[in-house]
Every structure is written in structure tokens, then in C-alpha cells.
Design a protein around this motif. Sequence first.
Motif, short mmCIF file in Angstrom:
data_model
loop_
_atom_site.label_atom_id
_atom_site.label_comp_id
_atom_site.label_asym_id
_atom_site.label_seq_id
_atom_site.Cartn_x
_atom_site.Cartn_y
_atom_site.Cartn_z
N ALA A 179 0.83 -1.20 0.00
CA ALA A 179 0.00 0.00 0.00
C ALA A 179 0.87 1.25 0.00
CB ALA A 179 -0.94 -0.01 1.21
N GLU A 180 1.90 1.25 0.81
CA GLU A 180 2.80 2.41 0.85
C GLU A 180 3.51 2.60 -0.49
OE1 GLU A 180 6.69 4.17 3.20
OE2 GLU A 180 5.66 2.45 4.05
N ALA A 181 3.94 1.50 -1.11
CA ALA A 181 4.60 1.58 -2.41
C ALA A 181 3.66 2.14 -3.47
CB ALA A 181 5.14 0.21 -2.82
N ILE A 182 2.39 1.77 -3.41
CA ILE A 182 1.40 2.31 -4.35
C ILE A 182 1.19 3.79 -4.08
CG2 ILE A 182 -1.07 2.26 -4.95
CD1 ILE A 182 -0.91 -0.83 -4.46
N GLU A 183 1.04 4.13 -2.82
CA GLU A 183 0.79 5.53 -2.45
C GLU A 183 1.94 6.45 -2.84
OE1 GLU A 183 -1.18 7.72 1.37
OE2 GLU A 183 0.24 6.12 1.79
N ARG A 184 3.16 5.96 -2.74
CA ARG A 184 4.34 6.77 -3.08
C ARG A 184 4.67 6.75 -4.57
NH1 ARG A 184 8.79 6.45 1.67
NH2 ARG A 184 7.37 6.90 3.40
N GLY A 185 3.93 5.96 -5.35
CA GLY A 185 4.18 5.89 -6.78
C GLY A 185 5.35 5.00 -7.15
N VAL A 219 5.12 1.58 -7.00
CA VAL A 219 4.41 0.58 -7.80
C VAL A 219 3.39 1.35 -8.62
CG1 VAL A 219 2.84 -1.39 -7.72
CG2 VAL A 219 4.73 -1.26 -6.10
N LEU A 220 3.54 1.29 -9.93
CA LEU A 220 2.70 2.08 -10.84
C LEU A 220 1.45 1.29 -11.22
CD1 LEU A 220 5.56 3.44 -13.12
CD2 LEU A 220 4.57 4.48 -11.05
N VAL A 221 0.28 1.89 -10.97
CA VAL A 221 -0.97 1.19 -11.22
C VAL A 221 -1.90 1.96 -12.17
CG1 VAL A 221 -0.89 -0.03 -9.01
CG2 VAL A 221 -2.09 2.17 -9.16
N ALA A 222 -1.59 3.19 -12.48
CA ALA A 222 -2.49 4.02 -13.29
C ALA A 222 -2.80 3.36 -14.63
CB ALA A 222 -1.86 5.39 -13.52
N GLY A 223 -4.11 3.26 -14.90
CA GLY A 223 -4.56 2.73 -16.19
C GLY A 223 -4.42 1.23 -16.34
N LYS A 224 -4.02 0.53 -15.31
CA LYS A 224 -3.78 -0.92 -15.41
C LYS A 224 -4.94 -1.71 -14.81
CE LYS A 224 1.14 -0.37 -15.48
NZ LYS A 224 2.42 -0.64 -14.97
N SER A 250 -5.35 -2.95 -2.83
CA SER A 250 -6.32 -2.76 -3.92
C SER A 250 -7.22 -1.56 -3.68
CB SER A 250 -7.19 -4.02 -4.07
OG SER A 250 -6.43 -5.09 -4.53
N LEU A 251 -7.71 -1.44 -2.46
CA LEU A 251 -8.60 -0.33 -2.13
C LEU A 251 -7.87 1.00 -2.23
CD1 LEU A 251 -10.48 -1.98 0.87
CD2 LEU A 251 -11.33 -1.68 -1.48
N LEU A 252 -6.64 1.03 -1.75
CA LEU A 252 -5.85 2.25 -1.83
C LEU A 252 -5.60 2.62 -3.29
CD1 LEU A 252 -4.37 4.44 -0.16
CD2 LEU A 252 -2.31 3.11 -0.58
N ALA A 253 -5.28 1.64 -4.12
CA ALA A 253 -5.05 1.89 -5.55
C ALA A 253 -6.29 2.52 -6.18
CB ALA A 253 -4.67 0.61 -6.27
N ALA A 254 -7.47 2.04 -5.81
CA ALA A 254 -8.72 2.54 -6.39
C ALA A 254 -9.00 3.99 -6.01
CB ALA A 254 -9.89 1.66 -5.97
N THR A 255 -8.35 4.49 -4.96
CA THR A 255 -8.54 5.89 -4.57
C THR A 255 -7.72 6.83 -5.44
OG1 THR A 255 -6.75 5.99 -2.92
CG2 THR A 255 -8.93 5.22 -2.16
N GLY A 256 -6.83 6.29 -6.24
CA GLY A 256 -6.01 7.10 -7.12
C GLY A 256 -4.76 7.66 -6.47
N LYS A 257 -4.46 7.23 -5.26
CA LYS A 257 -3.22 7.67 -4.60
C LYS A 257 -2.04 7.17 -5.43
CE LYS A 257 -5.28 9.33 -0.92
NZ LYS A 257 -5.21 10.67 -0.44
N GLY A 258 -0.96 7.85 -5.36
CA GLY A 258 0.22 7.45 -6.14
C GLY A 258 0.17 8.03 -7.52
N ASP A 259 0.36 7.19 -8.53
CA ASP A 259 0.42 7.69 -9.91
C ASP A 259 -0.94 7.78 -10.58
OD1 ASP A 259 0.25 4.83 -10.15
OD2 ASP A 259 1.14 4.95 -12.15
N GLY A 260 -1.99 7.42 -9.91
CA GLY A 260 -3.33 7.49 -10.47
C GLY A 260 -4.04 6.15 -10.37
#
Length: 152
Positions: free
Chosen positions: A65-71, A73-78, A91-101
Motif C-alpha cells: 500500500a505504501e509503495a502504491i501511495e508513493r508511486g 508501484v505504478l498502477v495508473a490505467g492498469k 487494492s482499495l488504496l489503488a482505487a482511490t487514485g493515490k500514487g500515480d493514479g
Amino acid sequence: MTSKEEQADGLGDCRFLYDDCEGFDSNESDVIAYGDSVQLWIAPKEGKAATLLADQLFSPALLLAEAIERGVVLVAGKTIVELGAGTALPSLLAATGKGDGPPVLVTITDYPDPLLMENLTRNIKGNQSKFVEGCRVECVGYEWGKDVTHLL
């Protein structure tokens, strides 16, 4: 920190990795807040949740989660599939758009036990208002080693 506090917050193993766990709040109702981004309910400590350890929040979920939030781990558009999600924090944190989107699709899975699926559904619904529009989040029961076609 006392043993009672460690049990209450469910983050005892996190405190081993970090000097502090600022941003993580919990109370005795088995709800954990990851900053102001995500609120998590822990599965009841019974049945498959107890035997599969889905009634806990583990440090790898916090680290991801921290890696996603700090960008990192890139998840935008994936499209994301989380296997054995437990509380589904990453997963839930990624859905909030934190990090790279936000990702386009987040598929959250765990063992297809009714209590586990109820808890994952509760976590999705409890955080849905924080999800970025256009990011679809779904919950699917999945037993490891079985056909993954329905997950993709």
C-alpha cells in the motif's frame, strides 16, 4: 506498546518494520484506518478466516500500500488482481487514485468463503465513495490452484 494495544490495532508486525505507524488508527470494533484514505474491517475470527489468517492485516499489505501511495508501484490505467487479499488494503488504496493514479479495474480475491466475501464486500462498499470515477472494483471468490480465467 502493550500486548492489548497490539491485539486491538492488528498492526503489531508493522511496528517491527517502522519506528512508528503514523496514519494507522484502529479501535476495538476491528476497524482500521489507513490515514484518511481507506477504512478496513477485519474478517471475523472464525471459520476459514481464522484458518487462512484472513482475520489479520499483515505487513506485506502495508508495504505494498505504501509503495502504491508513493508511486513506486505504478498502477495508473492498469488492471490489478489481488490474490488472497484479506482486507484488500493495497487494492482499495489503488482505487482511490493515490500514487500515480487509479487503475482501470481492480479485482480483489480471497478464498470463496461467505464470511470472507462478506468482509471484502463490506470493505469495498465502505470505501466506494473514495474511489476515483472510472475505476471499477470487484470482489471474486477464488481458491488457489483453480482456473484463473474468470479473474482475467
